[in-house]
Design an enzyme around this catalytic site. Structure first.
Site, PDB file in Angstrom:
ATOM      1  N   GLN A  96      37.575  -5.213 -29.658  1.00 21.78           N
ATOM      2  CA  GLN A  96      38.341  -4.317 -30.516  1.00 21.78           C
ATOM      3  C   GLN A  96      37.735  -2.914 -30.557  1.00 21.78           C
ATOM      4  OE1 GLN A  96      38.818  -6.283 -34.357  1.00 21.78           O
ATOM      5  NE2 GLN A  96      39.236  -8.219 -33.324  1.00 21.78           N
ATOM      6  N   HIS A 162      36.289  -6.298 -35.595  1.00 24.13           N
ATOM      7  CA  HIS A 162      36.375  -5.904 -37.007  1.00 24.13           C
ATOM      8  C   HIS A 162      35.629  -4.605 -37.316  1.00 24.13           C
ATOM      9  CE1 HIS A 162      37.523 -10.181 -38.605  1.00 24.13           C
ATOM     10  NE2 HIS A 162      38.202  -9.845 -37.524  1.00 24.13           N
ATOM     11  N   GLU A 254      46.383  -9.334 -46.283  1.00 25.63           N
ATOM     12  CA  GLU A 254      46.426  -8.786 -47.638  1.00 25.63           C
ATOM     13  C   GLU A 254      46.915  -7.352 -47.681  1.00 25.63           C
ATOM     14  OE1 GLU A 254      42.424 -11.234 -49.165  1.00 25.63           O
ATOM     15  OE2 GLU A 254      42.539  -9.044 -49.397  1.00 25.63           O
ATOM     16  N   TYR A 264      36.675  -7.409 -53.737  1.00 22.77           N
ATOM     17  CA  TYR A 264      37.874  -8.130 -53.286  1.00 22.77           C
ATOM     18  C   TYR A 264      37.561  -9.517 -52.736  1.00 22.77           C
ATOM     19  CZ  TYR A 264      40.298  -3.955 -54.525  1.00 22.77           C
ATOM     20  OH  TYR A 264      40.820  -2.921 -55.273  1.00 22.77           O
ATOM     21  N   TYR A 275      38.789 -19.951 -38.966  1.00 18.65           N
ATOM     22  CA  TYR A 275      39.402 -20.407 -37.722  1.00 18.65           C
ATOM     23  C   TYR A 275      38.927 -21.798 -37.310  1.00 18.65           C
ATOM     24  CZ  TYR A 275      41.311 -15.753 -36.883  1.00 18.65           C
ATOM     25  OH  TYR A 275      42.015 -14.588 -36.987  1.00 18.65           O
TER      26      TYR A 275
END
Length: 380
Positions: A96, A162, A254, A264, A275
């Site tokens: 990513q 991430h 979310e 949170y 997973y």
């Protein structure tokens, strides 16, 4: 069967080697819900880019478009010509990672400052960085220059997932950064790390006055909220509230209203599971953590977030528009309703990476991946 609480360090040992990809590729595609509004639109293909990630608009309507491999494009929608901008720092491309977000300083017309986020390699692994630079597009050889490094993820860690690294200037003129937990779980709850946090900084990278953890150390000074997983979109609504949209694990994507000092809950709570099948307690089991305003299972795999505040699409006015990856959609959410509710889903038939509102009120849409289209949405 009720979910069981899993100690963070136990599941991190099991999961740390799993999945370098987010739920964009691993969860079931979200089922399209019946629309509550019927805003019509039509789509026009404008141009093609290689793994685009983000865009920003200049005052004259030209677009700055980042590509993950480390290219920044200056695109003219009138001529449909694209020019490479030179001077981009070396990025760590893979997974990513790569060149990420782009934002213009609120006083860009005077100072020409542009902000870029990207992944870099370094001691300990990889991490996201934000730099500020001057953008020179006055001739046929556009470039960025006088690059200043203003922020980085701490610590660098293994893996290339991430990063999040969305950047945004708010109505207060402060620089907001979303920082993913880098698939390492625990850092989202640790104040000596800025992973898994929403951060509020001055335009030079210094922690902003009024941040809630200003007396808890140099890293904690940056933090506005914590307990986030992979927040890939941040945006302010018409009332000046900050929202973020983030990928849950296996389920539980979310949309959150981001409140000063709130936790949170990730990875202690989530409306999804790991997973590997290990359960995570739902938000309602731990009321001390801030629950999402709306969550999705099956997932939408959110990639970006804007609030539409123009007149060309009247039924979308003041509503949240969320780009969807695995859902191949644009999800429209009414955040003024109680509870917050999804009101329309646009079937785009391709993974959507970024959204922006053109100066005329039409919608710019960037697809994800190779040979990805820049689309323009207009009323039908």
């Amino acid at each position: 069967m009720p979910k069981k609480l899993i100690h963070i360090s136990a599941f991190s040992l099991f999961c740390s080697g799993l999945l370098t990809a987010c739920n964009a590729n691993n969860d079931a595609i979200a089922q399209i819900k019946p629309s509550q509004i019927k805003q019509n639109y039509q789509t026009e293909q404008i141009a093609t880019f290689e793994e685009p990630w983000a865009m920003a608009q200049l005052a004259d309507g030209r677009l700055l478009i980042t590509e993950k491999k480390g290219y920044l494009k200056l695109f003219n929608p009138q001529t449909r010509q694209s020019i490479d901008i030179s001077g981009i720092p070396k990025v760590a491309y893979g997974g990513q990672g790569g060149l990420g977000d782009i934002a213009l300083h609120p006083n860009f017309e005077k100072n020409q400052w542009v902000y870029l986020s990207y992944a870099e390699a370094g001691k300990g692994g990889y991490g996201a960085v934000v730099v500020r630079a001057e953008l020179d597009v006055v001739d046929h050889n556009p470039k960025i220059k006088n690059i200043t490094r203003i922020w980085e993820q701490v610590p660098k860690v293994s893996g290339q997932g991430h990063y999040s690294h969305r950047i945004l200037f708010g109505p207060d003129g402060k620089l907001w950064i979303s920082s993913g937990e880098r698939q390492k779980f625990e850092p989202a709850q640790e104040m000596q790390s800025n992973l898994g946090k929403i951060l509020r900084l001055n335009d030079d990278g210094r922690p902003a006055e009024g941040n809630p953890f200003i007396n808890q150390g140099d890293i904690a000074k940056q933090v506005w909220s914590l307990g986030h997983r992979n927040p890939l979109g941040i945006a302010f609504d018409a009332q000046g509230k900050l929202w973020d949209v983030e990928m849950g694990p296996r389920g539980g994507d979310e949309l959150n209203v981001v409140i000063r000092g709130e936790n949170y809950g990730y990875p202690i709570v989530s409306n999804g599971d790991h997973y590997n099948g290990l359960a995570i307690p739902d938000h309602h089991t731990r009321p001390e953590f801030k629950a999402p305003e709306i969550s999705w299972t099956p997932v939408i795999s959110p990639s970006s977030l804007i609030f539409y505040q123009d007149k060309l699409f009247p039924q979308w006015r003041n509503k949240a528009l969320i780009g969807g990856l695995s859902s191949k959609s644009i999800v429209v959410v009414d955040t003024a309703q109680t509870p917050v509710i999804e009101v329309q889903r646009l079937n785009m038939k391709q993974r959507i990476r970024d959204l922006d509102i053109a100066h005329d009120g039409s919608l710019w849409v960037l697809e994800d991946g190779k040979d990805a289209h820049l689309l323009r949405l207009l009323p039908k």
